[in-house]
Structures are given as C-alpha cells and as structure tokens.
Design an enzyme around this catalytic site. Sequence first.
Site, PDB file in Angstrom:
ATOM      1  N   HIS A   1      -3.518  -5.592   1.073  1.00 41.96           N
ATOM      2  CA  HIS A   1      -2.831  -5.849   2.345  1.00 41.96           C
ATOM      3  C   HIS A   1      -2.796  -7.338   2.675  1.00 41.96           C
ATOM      4  O   HIS A   1      -3.636  -7.824   3.439  1.00 41.96           O
ATOM      5  CB  HIS A   1      -3.534  -5.098   3.473  1.00 41.96           C
ATOM      6  CG  HIS A   1      -3.301  -3.631   3.476  1.00 41.96           C
ATOM      7  ND1 HIS A   1      -2.229  -3.034   4.104  1.00 41.96           N
ATOM      8  CD2 HIS A   1      -4.007  -2.615   2.909  1.00 41.96           C
ATOM      9  CE1 HIS A   1      -2.288  -1.719   3.936  1.00 41.96           C
ATOM     10  NE2 HIS A   1      -3.359  -1.441   3.214  1.00 41.96           N
TER      11      HIS A   1
ATOM     12  N   GLU B   1      -0.797  -8.745   4.674  1.00 39.00           N
ATOM     13  CA  GLU B   1      -0.485  -8.888   6.095  1.00 39.00           C
ATOM     14  C   GLU B   1      -1.730  -8.843   6.970  1.00 39.00           C
ATOM     15  O   GLU B   1      -1.671  -9.205   8.156  1.00 39.00           O
ATOM     16  CB  GLU B   1       0.518  -7.801   6.528  1.00 39.00           C
ATOM     17  CG  GLU B   1      -0.059  -6.433   6.813  1.00 39.00           C
ATOM     18  CD  GLU B   1      -0.406  -5.611   5.575  1.00 39.00           C
ATOM     19  OE1 GLU B   1      -0.624  -4.393   5.730  1.00 39.00           O
ATOM     20  OE2 GLU B   1      -0.484  -6.168   4.464  1.00 39.00           O
TER      21      GLU B   1
ATOM     22  N   CYS C   1       0.837  -1.197   0.000  1.00 41.23           N
ATOM     23  CA  CYS C   1       0.000   0.000   0.000  1.00 41.23           C
ATOM     24  C   CYS C   1       0.876   1.254   0.000  1.00 41.23           C
ATOM     25  O   CYS C   1       1.495   1.570  -1.000  1.00 41.23           O
ATOM     26  CB  CYS C   1      -0.977  -0.041   1.176  1.00 41.23           C
ATOM     27  SG  CYS C   1      -2.359   1.112   1.020  1.00 41.23           S
TER      28      CYS C   1
END
Length: 254
Positions: free
Chosen positions: A216, A218, A95
Amino acid sequence: MELKALILRAPGINRDADAALACELAGARPERIHVNRLAEGSVRLSDYALLVIPGGFSYGDHLGAGRLLAVDLIHRLGEELERFVADGRPVIGICNGFQVLVKAGLLPGPLRQPPRVTLTNNESGQFECRWVQLEAVSNSRCHFTRAIERPIEVPVAHGEGRIAARDEATLAELEEQGLIALRYVGEGYPANPNGSPYNIAGLCNAQGNVLGLMPHPENAVLPYQHPRWTREPARSEGDGLQIFRNAVRYAASL
C-alpha cells in the site's frame, strides 16, 4: 492544466480516501467516483488522466478477492477501459485493486488471452499486516517505478497476495519481458509476506502504464505514517509518494 485522477469506488472498497490524498500530494486532482456512475454514463473515464483502483474487500470478496469487481469492469466498462489503457494512460491497482486487474485480464496481459497468473492465499495461511521493503526492478517496463533507485518501505495488509503462475516458464517470461515491476527485499518470510515466487510484489503490462501491487504506497505518503518516524532522521515525505509522483509525471507527458 491540473490532471484529474479517478479513484474508483465500489462496495467494500475502503482505501479510496487514502488513494485520493496520495494523488493530491503528487499534484493531481482526485475525484472519488462510484463504478455505477461510470457504468450509467454520468461520468466518463476518458475525462481523466489517471485511474486508481484502491484496496479493500470489493463486494466482500464473496467469489474470491477482486473477482466480482473485475467482472463488473469487464462487462460494464470493458471497451472504455481498453481504450484508456491503449491510449497509454496510467492505471494503478493496489492490493484488492491488483487482484481486480489480474482477474480482469489487464495484468500481466495481453487482454483477451488466457490468464497467465492469479493471486491466491498467502503461504502463511493468514492475513499479513506489516511494513516491508520493496525494490524497483531495473529492467521493468513500468512507468510508475522510474528513478526509484533505493529500497522503499511501505505496509502490506492482505490475505490473498501470493502470485501463482501456470508454470516456471511463465515466471521466467514475466522477468524476461520486463513485467515484474517491484520485488520484496530479503529472502523468505516475513520479508516476503505472502510467499510469491521471485519475491514479486508488483506486475506491470507490456506498455508499462498499468501497475498492480499488493503493498500500500498510499499509506506511506506522509513522514509520520512510518512506524519509526520518531526514531530515525526526519523524512520530508513517505516513500510511497514516489510511485504516485511518477504516475502524475507520466500522465502529464502524454
């Protein structure tokens, strides 16, 4: 020997703890390090096997998303960062971290050449926060997306995620050179949340060891992070963990 992953911290970065957890679950030992410690020399980038530039709003995005941190990296850590990449060590920017890599010239590369792409405002004109499907591009050079053979689901949360290239020929070059790593699955909005051409969700460099992506991964490493986790067959892990596992596996092979 346990691989060490450097999770870069800077003012406005707010996904560093999430990135650290992802690296830990993938088998690396994460350390969250402020950019100032690298710049002053108390921590050396060369002591790490993997670099993660997490998401957030670095320096408040006051001069554009990721631009100030990109300038910081180039002017304070440029040579060290270049060596890290040239050695083949994996770097992932997520991002805001993707925006940093693009504006620092690391993506799609080559370094010290006029930039071929940038990231700009979403076509919708608003911040987009939703889950999306991604597919790995089969001809990509990217080491992070190896063996991802089915669509994966991860969230997005960005206002400036649309790829803008110099011209149509540049986009064709990215595809031909295998620099498009990930695409959004499905046509149009909201499947493609920002309006990027070719449904581009992530880019890599020619070596395949630098990946930048707007979604994302993660935040999709644990099964219960998925919004449908109670309504679908039990998952053993989140889809995004595959990207970090690939990064750790590749780093271990160097």
